[in-house]
Design an enzyme around this catalytic site. Structure first.
Site, PDB file in Angstrom:
ATOM      1  N   ARG A  50       4.978  -2.236 -11.670  1.00  0.00           N
ATOM      2  CA  ARG A  50       3.735  -2.390 -12.770  1.00  0.00           C
ATOM      3  C   ARG A  50       3.640  -1.083 -13.365  1.00  0.00           C
ATOM      4  O   ARG A  50       3.258  -0.179 -12.539  1.00  0.00           O
ATOM      5  CB  ARG A  50       2.458  -3.095 -12.430  1.00  0.00           C
ATOM      6  CG  ARG A  50       2.564  -4.707 -12.268  1.00  0.00           C
ATOM      7  CD  ARG A  50       2.947  -5.325 -13.689  1.00  0.00           C
ATOM      8  NE  ARG A  50       2.907  -6.766 -13.535  1.00  0.00           N
ATOM      9  CZ  ARG A  50       3.981  -7.600 -13.692  1.00  0.00           C
ATOM     10  NH1 ARG A  50       5.172  -6.957 -13.404  1.00  0.00           N
ATOM     11  NH2 ARG A  50       3.789  -8.792 -13.509  1.00  0.00           N
ATOM     12  N   ASP A  85      11.045   0.744 -15.175  1.00  0.00           N
ATOM     13  CA  ASP A  85      11.375  -0.513 -15.871  1.00  0.00           C
ATOM     14  C   ASP A  85      10.044  -1.234 -16.600  1.00  0.00           C
ATOM     15  O   ASP A  85      10.059  -2.045 -17.284  1.00  0.00           O
ATOM     16  CB  ASP A  85      12.134  -1.447 -14.963  1.00  0.00           C
ATOM     17  CG  ASP A  85      12.386  -2.893 -15.856  1.00  0.00           C
ATOM     18  OD1 ASP A  85      12.954  -2.767 -16.860  1.00  0.00           O
ATOM     19  OD2 ASP A  85      12.074  -3.947 -15.241  1.00  0.00           O
ATOM     20  N   HIS A  94      11.305  -3.852 -18.811  1.00  0.00           N
ATOM     21  CA  HIS A  94      10.600  -4.924 -18.333  1.00  0.00           C
ATOM     22  C   HIS A  94      11.874  -6.112 -17.914  1.00  0.00           C
ATOM     23  O   HIS A  94      11.429  -6.980 -18.266  1.00  0.00           O
ATOM     24  CB  HIS A  94       9.343  -5.517 -18.560  1.00  0.00           C
ATOM     25  CG  HIS A  94       8.353  -5.861 -17.591  1.00  0.00           C
ATOM     26  ND1 HIS A  94       7.074  -5.751 -17.454  1.00  0.00           N
ATOM     27  CD2 HIS A  94       8.700  -6.661 -16.604  1.00  0.00           C
ATOM     28  CE1 HIS A  94       6.713  -6.284 -16.187  1.00  0.00           C
ATOM     29  NE2 HIS A  94       7.730  -7.098 -15.900  1.00  0.00           N
TER      30      HIS A  94
HETATM   31  P1  NAI Z   1       4.793  -9.686  -2.857  1.00  0.00           P
HETATM   32  O1  NAI Z   1       3.601 -10.143  -2.884  1.00  0.00           O
HETATM   33  O2  NAI Z   1       5.962 -10.355  -1.860  1.00  0.00           O
HETATM   34  O3  NAI Z   1       4.734  -8.299  -1.999  1.00  0.00           O
HETATM   35  C1  NAI Z   1       3.829  -7.169  -2.201  1.00  0.00           C
HETATM   36  C2  NAI Z   1       3.662  -6.372  -1.226  1.00  0.00           C
HETATM   37  O4  NAI Z   1       2.781  -5.344  -1.472  1.00  0.00           O
HETATM   38  C3  NAI Z   1       3.103  -7.000  -0.013  1.00  0.00           C
HETATM   39  O5  NAI Z   1       3.542  -6.737   1.293  1.00  0.00           O
HETATM   40  C4  NAI Z   1       1.510  -6.543   0.082  1.00  0.00           C
HETATM   41  O6  NAI Z   1       0.803  -6.468   1.593  1.00  0.00           O
HETATM   42  C5  NAI Z   1       1.786  -5.248  -0.558  1.00  0.00           C
HETATM   43  N1  NAI Z   1       0.759  -4.342  -0.916  1.00  0.00           N
HETATM   44  C6  NAI Z   1      -0.273  -5.030  -2.033  1.00  0.00           C
HETATM   45  N2  NAI Z   1      -1.179  -4.303  -2.383  1.00  0.00           N
HETATM   46  C7  NAI Z   1      -0.702  -3.097  -1.787  1.00  0.00           C
HETATM   47  C8  NAI Z   1      -1.445  -1.617  -1.827  1.00  0.00           C
HETATM   48  N3  NAI Z   1      -2.552  -1.424  -2.461  1.00  0.00           N
HETATM   49  N4  NAI Z   1      -0.870  -0.625  -0.985  1.00  0.00           N
HETATM   50  C9  NAI Z   1       0.400  -1.145  -0.275  1.00  0.00           C
HETATM   51  N5  NAI Z   1       0.828  -2.313  -0.204  1.00  0.00           N
HETATM   52  C10 NAI Z   1       0.271  -3.110  -0.916  1.00  0.00           C
HETATM   53  O7  NAI Z   1       5.384  -9.382  -4.014  1.00  0.00           O
HETATM   54  P2  NAI Z   1       6.655  -9.184  -4.876  1.00  0.00           P
HETATM   55  O8  NAI Z   1       7.252 -10.504  -5.142  1.00  0.00           O
HETATM   56  O9  NAI Z   1       7.747  -8.216  -3.822  1.00  0.00           O
HETATM   57  O10 NAI Z   1       6.533  -8.515  -6.228  1.00  0.00           O
HETATM   58  C11 NAI Z   1       6.034  -7.168  -6.061  1.00  0.00           C
HETATM   59  C12 NAI Z   1       5.718  -6.857  -7.613  1.00  0.00           C
HETATM   60  O11 NAI Z   1       6.912  -6.698  -8.391  1.00  0.00           O
HETATM   61  C13 NAI Z   1       4.900  -7.999  -8.404  1.00  0.00           C
HETATM   62  O12 NAI Z   1       3.603  -7.946  -8.009  1.00  0.00           O
HETATM   63  C14 NAI Z   1       5.131  -7.492  -9.749  1.00  0.00           C
HETATM   64  O13 NAI Z   1       4.179  -6.587 -10.358  1.00  0.00           O
HETATM   65  C15 NAI Z   1       6.662  -6.670  -9.705  1.00  0.00           C
HETATM   66  N6  NAI Z   1       7.471  -7.648 -10.524  1.00  0.00           N
HETATM   67  C16 NAI Z   1       8.262  -7.062 -11.573  1.00  0.00           C
HETATM   68  C17 NAI Z   1       9.286  -7.749 -12.406  1.00  0.00           C
HETATM   69  C18 NAI Z   1       9.995  -7.100 -13.402  1.00  0.00           C
HETATM   70  O14 NAI Z   1      10.948  -7.741 -14.050  1.00  0.00           O
HETATM   71  N7  NAI Z   1      10.109  -5.689 -13.355  1.00  0.00           N
HETATM   72  C19 NAI Z   1       9.537  -8.881 -11.670  1.00  0.00           C
HETATM   73  C20 NAI Z   1       8.869  -9.444 -10.861  1.00  0.00           C
HETATM   74  C21 NAI Z   1       7.888  -8.846 -10.063  1.00  0.00           C
END
Ligand code: NAI
Length: 329
Positions: free
Chosen positions: A231, A255, A292
């Site tokens: 993000r 991205d 994105h």
């Molecule tokens: P997820 O929920 O599986 O993993 C997120 C990880 O970040 C978790 O292990 C959590 O403990 C950790 N975390 C949360 N807040 C934190 C912090 N302040 N400091 C350190 N670690 C922290 O999420 P996933 O599926 O891996 O996705 C991650 C992000 O990717 C999404 O939230 C979204 O923003 C982004 N995304 C981007 C896309 C794109 O097209 N560019 C598409 C899909 C997701």
């Protein structure tokens, strides 16, 4: 159930139009983003289907409640753009697609890293003009270099698998380290100091906003490569630009961008761009900005459509659904 589908692109229509009849859902497509003033388009519908850059604040949520909308279906994983408290107050349920393709996003992050490092985007443009010089296109060998993965959730884990294949040393940082993951967890400070490449995979939250800021950039190695497919607001853009000016980075691939909502997913090539930070970022020779698109594969779109329809079916049947996002204090 009738769904008002905002911010529609041709690629969304294809996947949703194919599936909706099987569920008995009726779709009304709108090209506009969901922003203040567009709520009443959904009059007569039960649900709205929204996306990453829509403005889902108390004002727009109240208007949705006024016209009888019961459900917000996010066709994405992140939900940092929703006022969940307001949804609760106005009795609107919110669902998302938590995992449509972690692989697609991680593969894209890796593609950005390889492209940026070896300057393939520049080589492509050169050879299109029959310029076959290679000076200026030198990269570094990634094998043996250290990558810091910030966030070891679904996407971070796939990224770890990919960079293991490249022979990179991996450092990881997560608020909640996964004890079953075979990776070297370190403090954020240590990761910043020791990494040649840093890739962001945490969701945006008050905790993670500007996790990359002036202070954290000052701790990074000179010549670091930074990749953000998560993000935009994880990075303080002003601090990033100051770092770029000071020649801190070998390269930066974004991205996502803090102020992307005005621009991303649209053709603005004939407009005068007013966002000076975006202009600067696009102009730097060692920065790649993409719109994105890390999620954007056929498999992801299919999975998004399937899960979104299942989410609405689950709501309709009154069952508990693991993809419902609950407001927590
Ligand atoms: P997820 O929920 O599986 O993993 C997120 C990880 O970040 C978790 O292990 C959590 O403990 C950790 N975390 C949360 N807040 C934190 C912090 N302040 N400091 C350190 N670690 C922290 O999420 P996933 O599926 O891996 O996705 C991650 C992000 O990717 C999404 O939230 C979204 O923003 C982004 N995304 C981007 C896309 C794109 O097209 N560019 C598409 C899909 C997701």
């Amino acid at each position: 159930m009738k769904i008002a589908f905002y911010d529609t692109k041709d690629y969304d229509r294809i996947y949703f139009e194919k599936l909706a009849p099987q569920y008995g859902f009726e779709l009304k497509f709108f090209e506009t983003r969901f922003i203040p003033g567009t709520e009443t388009l959904a009059t007569g519908c039960d649900a709205v289907c929204l996306f990453v850059n829509d403005i889902i604040n108390r004002e727009t949520i109240e208007k949705l409640a006024d016209i009888g909308i019961k459900v917000i279906l996010m066709r994405c994983a992140g939900y940092d753009n929703i006022d969940l408290k307001a949804c609760k107050d106005f009795g609107i349920s919110v669902f998302r697609v938590p995992s449509y393709s972690p692989t697609a996003v991680a593969e894209y992050a890796a593609a950005l890293l390889l492209t940026l490092n070896r300057k393939i985007h520049k080589a492509y443009v050169r050879t299109k003009e029959f310029n076959f010089k290679i000076s200026g296109l030198m990269g570094i060998t990634l094998r043996g270099k250290t990558i810091g993965i910030i966030g070891t959730g679904k996407i971070g884990k796939v990224m770890i698998d990919i960079v293991k294949g490249l022979g990179m040393n991996i450092l990881a940082y997560d608020l909640f380290p996964d004890p079953n993951l075979d990776v070297n967890y370190v403090s954020l400070d240590e990761l910043l100091k020791k990494s040649d490449v840093i890739s962001l995979h945490v969701p945006l939250s008050p905790d993670s906003k500007y996790i990359i800021n002036k202070n954290s950039i000052s701790k990074m190695k000179d010549g670091v490569i930074l990749i953000n497919t998560s993000r935009g607001a994880l990075i303080d853009t002003e601090a990033l630009i100051a770092g770029l000016k000071a020649n801190k980075f070998r390269g930066v691939a974004l991205d996502v961008y803090e102020e992307e909502d005005e621009y991303f997913f649209e053709d603005r090539s004939l407009d005068i761009i007013k966002d000076e930070d975006l202009i600067k970022l696009v102009t730097y020779p060692n920065v790649i900005v993409t719109s994105h698109q890390a999620f954007f594969t056929e498999e992801s779109l299919q999975a998004i459509a399937e899960t979104t329809c299942e989410n609405l079916k689950c709501f309709e049947e009154g069952g508990t659904c693991e993809n419902e996002i609950a407001y927590t204090e």
